[in-house]
Design an enzyme around this catalytic site. Sequence first.
Site, mmCIF file in Angstrom:
data_model
loop_
_atom_site.group_PDB
_atom_site.id
_atom_site.type_symbol
_atom_site.label_atom_id
_atom_site.label_comp_id
_atom_site.label_asym_id
_atom_site.label_seq_id
_atom_site.Cartn_x
_atom_site.Cartn_y
_atom_site.Cartn_z
ATOM 1 N N GLN A 101 0.805 -1.211 0.000
ATOM 2 C CA GLN A 101 0.000 0.000 0.000
ATOM 3 C C GLN A 101 0.843 1.268 0.000
ATOM 4 O OE1 GLN A 101 -2.713 -0.397 3.331
ATOM 5 N NE2 GLN A 101 -3.648 -2.250 2.496
ATOM 6 N N TYR A 139 -10.264 -10.081 9.740
ATOM 7 C CA TYR A 139 -10.484 -10.716 8.444
ATOM 8 C C TYR A 139 -10.828 -12.194 8.587
ATOM 9 C CZ TYR A 139 -8.719 -6.405 6.434
ATOM 10 O OH TYR A 139 -8.555 -5.083 6.089
ATOM 11 N N TYR A 150 -10.243 8.227 18.617
ATOM 12 C CA TYR A 150 -11.241 7.620 17.730
ATOM 13 C C TYR A 150 -11.332 6.098 17.850
ATOM 14 C CZ TYR A 150 -12.445 12.133 16.128
ATOM 15 O OH TYR A 150 -12.921 13.422 16.132
ATOM 16 N N HIS A 158 -1.061 0.150 5.471
ATOM 17 C CA HIS A 158 -1.630 1.150 6.386
ATOM 18 C C HIS A 158 -0.687 2.321 6.641
ATOM 19 C CE1 HIS A 158 -4.851 -1.729 8.278
ATOM 20 N NE2 HIS A 158 -4.769 -1.836 6.950
ATOM 21 N N GLU A 178 -15.227 3.905 8.313
ATOM 22 C CA GLU A 178 -15.773 5.037 9.066
ATOM 23 C C GLU A 178 -15.647 6.358 8.321
ATOM 24 O OE1 GLU A 178 -14.519 3.310 13.502
ATOM 25 O OE2 GLU A 178 -13.751 5.262 12.821
#
Length: 413
Positions: free
Chosen positions: A126, A307, A296, A190, A286
Amino acid sequence: MKNRMLISIASTLLAFASCKSDVADTATPPSTGTPPNSTSPVETNPPNATYSPAFAGQTRVTGVRSTTSYESKVLTTALTSPWGITSLPDGRLLITEKAGTMRIATTTGQLGQPITGIPTVNPAGQGGLLGVRVDPAFATNRTVYWVFSEPMADGNLTAVAKGQLSQNESRIENVTVIYRATPAYRGTAHYGGRIVIDQTGNLLISTGERSDLVTRPQAQSLNSGLGKIIRITKEGVATTGNPLASQAGARPELYTYGHRNPQGLALHPVTGDLWQSEHGPRGGDEINRIQPGANYGWPTITYGLEYSGSRVGDGIQQRQGLEQPVYYWDPVVSPSGMTFYSGNRIPEWQNNLFIGALSGMHIVRLVIENNRVIGEERLLANEGQRFRDLTQGTDGALYAITDGGRLYRIDRR
């Protein structure tokens, strides 16, 4: 190219004009009514988890459909894994490509040559060249800010750099890495990676918690740059007055914490509030309205599952002192880059939030009233594209990029 207008009725999106191209924080004010042109919720697939929302309208809200006739056009398919998009003062678009180059595109789809001079990125997984913004005074200082996954001796991390676009637009000069979200980690997931410039001229950047169980708890640590929104000056220094700076052991650049993989940031055009999109695991994507200093919740609370299908941690969704999302999805849509619409070409879209959905393969339109979502629409859902980011151009149109290399223009017909 044919035109496309998509409307959402129950779980089916019907094409009217085709384009062949590719305890909780429950104090939020209630909405004051149902939006016009309402339909059944757009999501009809069963959720992964049996969790209950904290308040009505937190998920699977009433569907809406746009009544203004609009069109989508594919301007180019020649981008290579684009990730971030922003407007230049002259109306052209500056786009990052994941492998480590930037490109300038005109609003008719003409692409400039790759812009060089950018520090090496780690494009595995990513990672890569991620979010981008230009300085409000770009016309005179030519300064560009961007986020990237930086390879380090002990792993990779989310970094922020700045430099000046050369006059011939061939390279970035005087590059400086102004911030690194440490610690580095030998993983490729991430990174977060979005950046916006707030009304005071400071930078707000999202960082991910790097995905793995070993790094996940750092989202809750005030002595880590992982799983945070940070606020820094254009020189990379923590902004004076950051909300957590006075806490013992806290990093002064932290603005909020408890995030998983926040890939979207946008400032509301009227209130100036910062809004954020965040990937959940299996369910639990979200949308958050960011409150300075707030927690949060990840990984303590979540509306998603691992998963594997097992619960995350204690499997709780609410805890006193932890913020609730304004909205969440289960199943996921994988929300990425986003922007508020502030134009007047399609009045019914004013102040609506538009979000690129990756696994959802559409653009989300959220109607927001009193900081609550009161309507959801899915646009361009038949394109078969993972929508990575979008922005409003200086001409008032929306421009969206996809992992497949497309640049779209969406505007009134």
